[in-house]
Enzyme design. Structure first.
Site, PDB file in Angstrom:
ATOM      1  N   THR A  12       0.808  -1.222   0.000  1.00 45.77           N
ATOM      2  CA  THR A  12       0.000   0.000   0.000  1.00 45.77           C
ATOM      3  C   THR A  12       0.840   1.270   0.000  1.00 45.77           C
ATOM      4  O   THR A  12       0.306   2.352  -0.255  1.00 45.77           O
ATOM      5  CB  THR A  12      -0.948   0.021   1.215  1.00 45.77           C
ATOM      6  OG1 THR A  12      -0.172  -0.080   2.416  1.00 45.77           O
ATOM      7  CG2 THR A  12      -1.939  -1.119   1.147  1.00 45.77           C
ATOM      8  N   VAL A  15       6.301   2.940  -2.690  1.00 44.37           N
ATOM      9  CA  VAL A  15       7.102   2.006  -3.486  1.00 44.37           C
ATOM     10  C   VAL A  15       6.257   0.801  -3.870  1.00 44.37           C
ATOM     11  O   VAL A  15       6.350   0.302  -5.005  1.00 44.37           O
ATOM     12  CB  VAL A  15       8.374   1.595  -2.741  1.00 44.37           C
ATOM     13  CG1 VAL A  15       9.145   0.535  -3.519  1.00 44.37           C
ATOM     14  CG2 VAL A  15       9.272   2.806  -2.500  1.00 44.37           C
ATOM     15  N   CYS A 152      18.262   4.706  -2.802  1.00 44.47           N
ATOM     16  CA  CYS A 152      17.848   5.398  -4.029  1.00 44.47           C
ATOM     17  C   CYS A 152      18.880   6.412  -4.517  1.00 44.47           C
ATOM     18  O   CYS A 152      19.018   6.621  -5.729  1.00 44.47           O
ATOM     19  CB  CYS A 152      16.485   6.068  -3.829  1.00 44.47           C
ATOM     20  SG  CYS A 152      16.331   7.020  -2.313  1.00 44.47           S
ATOM     21  N   GLN A 179      17.321  15.544  -2.746  1.00 41.27           N
ATOM     22  CA  GLN A 179      16.463  14.373  -2.844  1.00 41.27           C
ATOM     23  C   GLN A 179      14.983  14.742  -2.794  1.00 41.27           C
ATOM     24  O   GLN A 179      14.540  15.512  -1.951  1.00 41.27           O
ATOM     25  CB  GLN A 179      16.827  13.381  -1.732  1.00 41.27           C
ATOM     26  CG  GLN A 179      18.250  12.881  -1.886  1.00 41.27           C
ATOM     27  CD  GLN A 179      18.658  11.849  -0.857  1.00 41.27           C
ATOM     28  OE1 GLN A 179      19.805  11.814  -0.446  1.00 41.27           O
ATOM     29  NE2 GLN A 179      17.741  10.988  -0.448  1.00 41.27           N
ATOM     30  N   LYS A 208      24.541   5.511   4.311  1.00 39.00           N
ATOM     31  CA  LYS A 208      24.253   4.529   3.259  1.00 39.00           C
ATOM     32  C   LYS A 208      25.064   4.823   2.000  1.00 39.00           C
ATOM     33  O   LYS A 208      25.650   3.909   1.391  1.00 39.00           O
ATOM     34  CB  LYS A 208      22.762   4.535   2.942  1.00 39.00           C
ATOM     35  CG  LYS A 208      21.873   4.035   4.067  1.00 39.00           C
ATOM     36  CD  LYS A 208      20.407   4.279   3.753  1.00 39.00           C
ATOM     37  CE  LYS A 208      19.525   3.976   4.944  1.00 39.00           C
ATOM     38  NZ  LYS A 208      18.115   4.359   4.717  1.00 39.00           N
ATOM     39  N   ARG A 238      16.893  17.126   1.617  1.00 39.12           N
ATOM     40  CA  ARG A 238      15.540  16.952   1.083  1.00 39.12           C
ATOM     41  C   ARG A 238      15.096  18.284   0.485  1.00 39.12           C
ATOM     42  O   ARG A 238      15.202  19.330   1.134  1.00 39.12           O
ATOM     43  CB  ARG A 238      14.579  16.531   2.185  1.00 39.12           C
ATOM     44  CG  ARG A 238      13.189  16.154   1.675  1.00 39.12           C
ATOM     45  CD  ARG A 238      13.190  14.812   0.974  1.00 39.12           C
ATOM     46  NE  ARG A 238      13.381  13.711   1.908  1.00 39.12           N
ATOM     47  CZ  ARG A 238      13.657  12.472   1.539  1.00 39.12           C
ATOM     48  NH1 ARG A 238      13.793  12.159   0.249  1.00 39.12           N
ATOM     49  NH2 ARG A 238      13.830  11.511   2.430  1.00 39.12           N
ATOM     50  N   HIS A 245      16.083  12.286  -7.803  1.00 39.15           N
ATOM     51  CA  HIS A 245      17.187  12.695  -6.935  1.00 39.15           C
ATOM     52  C   HIS A 245      18.325  13.259  -7.798  1.00 39.15           C
ATOM     53  O   HIS A 245      18.815  12.586  -8.711  1.00 39.15           O
ATOM     54  CB  HIS A 245      17.708  11.513  -6.131  1.00 39.15           C
ATOM     55  CG  HIS A 245      16.791  11.056  -5.038  1.00 39.15           C
ATOM     56  ND1 HIS A 245      15.652  11.729  -4.690  1.00 39.15           N
ATOM     57  CD2 HIS A 245      16.883   9.980  -4.196  1.00 39.15           C
ATOM     58  CE1 HIS A 245      15.058  11.100  -3.684  1.00 39.15           C
ATOM     59  NE2 HIS A 245      15.786  10.031  -3.374  1.00 39.15           N
ATOM     60  N   ASN A 330      14.002   8.256  -8.361  1.00 40.52           N
ATOM     61  CA  ASN A 330      14.209   7.580  -7.087  1.00 40.52           C
ATOM     62  C   ASN A 330      13.239   6.445  -6.799  1.00 40.52           C
ATOM     63  O   ASN A 330      13.601   5.470  -6.128  1.00 40.52           O
ATOM     64  CB  ASN A 330      14.167   8.585  -5.930  1.00 40.52           C
ATOM     65  CG  ASN A 330      12.911   9.423  -5.920  1.00 40.52           C
ATOM     66  OD1 ASN A 330      12.675  10.214  -6.833  1.00 40.52           O
ATOM     67  ND2 ASN A 330      12.093   9.287  -4.889  1.00 40.52           N
TER      68      ASN A 330
END
Length: 353
Positions: A12, A15, A152, A179, A208, A238, A245, A330
Site C-alpha cells: 500500500t 514504493v 535510491c 532528494q 548509506k 531533502r 534525486h 528515485n
C-alpha cells in the site's frame, strides 16, 4: 511464456504502488498476492490503499484481498518470489521470516544491504555479486534467499561511477544530494516543512551512500566481496521536488583522464547483463547531456522509462579531478524498477527454479 506469480510486501505504500504500476503489463511476472500492515489486512486493495500515482489502479489489483505482512498473519499463501517494500525496522524481522519459509525475497529495504552474504545488486554494475547467494544457508535448506537493491541515491551514483572506476580507478568522491519528497514515502514530509525550504538532513542517508558504494563497486574474492577502496563524503538534502534525486559529484581518479575520455566511458557503458535483454533494462544505462543546464528532474527523470541515469555538466574540479551532475528517478530506478530488474536477472540466470 507462462508468467511467474509474484507478491508485494508493503503493497500500500508509495514504493508498493510503483511496483504495481510497473508490473501491470510485465512480460515475465504477474502479481497474485499483496501484503501490508494489520490495518490493511483482510480488505481489498482498493479499500486499503490511498492510490497516489498518475496512472489508474489496475482493476485486477483493486479486487485482491490484502494479507497481513508477517508470515504468521498471511490469509493466503505467498508465492515463491516476493518484492519487499517495507521500512527497515519491519524488514529486519519480516524478510528473514519469508526466506526461512522458502521464499525468494527481493528487498528494497536497507535492513540487510550490508550483510556480507547478501548481494547489493545493480545488474549493469555488479551481476557477479550473485555468487554471494552460495553463502546463504537457507538456499540449500529450502531454496529461500534474499537480494537487495541499493539506496535510491546510491543507485544513480554507483551507475555514474562504475564505468569510471573500471577505466581509470576512482579514489575519492564528494557528493551533495538534492532528494525528492517521494523518497520519504506518503505522507512523508509535512508541507509546511518542505515548501520553499531545504532540509539538510535525512536520517541514515549519508552513511548509506558512503558504505554502499564501496560494496557495490567491490570485487569478488574467494566467495566474498572485497570493498572498493573509494572514500565517499556525502551531504544529503531533502528538497521540494516530487520525483528525481539530483546529485552534485566531484571525483578524484587514480589515472588521469580527459573530458573526452570520461564522456566516452559513460557513453560506452552497457553493463555486465546487457546480453540478457532484460525487459526493464534501459538501452542506455547512462545518458550524457551536453546542455549547460541539465539534467533537471522536471525534464529528464523519465529517460529510459525512468531507468536511465542522466549525467551532465562535466567540468574540471579545483579540489579533485572532475565534477558533474547526476539525476535518477528515485522510485523507479532507485526502488521498484531496480528490484524488478534484479528479479529479471535472477530469472535470466536460472535462479528462480
Amino acid at each position: 511464456m507462462t508468467k511467474a506469480p509474484v507478491g508485494i510486501l508493503g503493497a500500500t505504500g508509495m514504493v508498493g504502488q510503483r511496483f504495481i504500476q510497473l508490473l501491470e503489463s510485465h512480460p515475465w511476472f504477474e502479481i497474485t498476492w499483496l501484503a501490508a500492515s494489520e490495518r490493511s489486512a483482510g480488505r481489498t486493495y482498493a479499500d486499503a490503499a490511498n492510490w497516489k500515482l498518475a496512472t489508474p489502479l489496475p482493476a485486477n489489483i483493486a479486487s485482491l484481498i490484502v494479507s497481513g505482512a508477517a508470515p504468521a498473519q498471511c490469509t493466503s499463501p505467498p508465492p515463491r518470489m516476493i518484492f519487499a517494500a517495507l521500512d527497515s525496522h519491519a524488514a529486519a524481522e519480516i524478510e528473514p521470516a519469508y526466506v526461512a519459509a522458502g521464499c525468494i525475497v527481493i528487498s528494497n529495504s536497507s535492513a540487510l544491504r550490508m550483510n556480507p552474504h547478501v548481494p547489493l545488486l545493480i545488474p549493469e554494475v555488479n551481476p557477479d555479486h550473485l555468487a554471494l547467494l552460495n553463502q546463504q544457508a537457507s538456499r540449500t535448506l529450502n531454496g529461500g534467499y534474499i537480494i537487495t537493491n541499493p539506496n535510491c541515491s546510491a543507485t544513480g551514483l554507483a551507475i555514474s561511477l562504475a564505468p569510471l572506476h573500471r577505466a581509470f580507478g576512482v579514489e575519492r568522491v564528494f557528493v551533495a544530494t538534492m532528494q525528492a519528497v517521494s523518497g520519504a514515502g506518503y505522507p512523508g514530509v509535512a508541507s509546511l516543512d518542505i515548501l520553499g525550504n531545504v532540509i539538510p538532513f535525512i536520517a541514515g542517508e549519508e552513511e548509506k551512500l558512503e558504505t554502499e558504494i564501496q560494496k557495490m563497486l567491490g570485487s569478488m574474492r574467494d566467495g566474498e566481496i572485497e570493498p572498493a577502496p573509494i572514500t565517499v563524503s556525502a551531504h544529503c538534502n531533502r528538497v521540494p521536488v516530487e520525483d528525481g534525486h539530483t546529485e552534485s559529484v566531484s571525483i578524484k581518479l587514480s589515472t588521469p583522464a580527459t573530458k573526452e575520455d570520461v564522456i566516452a566511458a559513460w557513453q560506452a557503458f552497457r553493463g555486465g547483463s546487457r546480453h540478457l535483454h532484460l525487459p526493464s533494462a534501459p538501452a542506455q544505462p547512462i545518458i550524457y547531456t551536453e546542455l549547460p543546464d541539465r539534467p533537471q528532474p522536471r525534464l529528464d527523470i523519465y529517460a529510459g522509462r525512468g531507468m536511465s541515469t542522466v549525467i551532465g555538466r562535466l567540468r574540471p574540479c579545483n579540489l579533485f579531478d572532475w565534477k558533474f551532475t547526476v539525476l535518477s528517478h528515485n522510485t523507479i530506478r532507485g526502488a521498484a524498477g531496480a528490484a524488478i530488474l534484479n528479479a529479471e536477472l535472477l530469472k535470466a540466470k536460472g535462479l528462480l527454479a
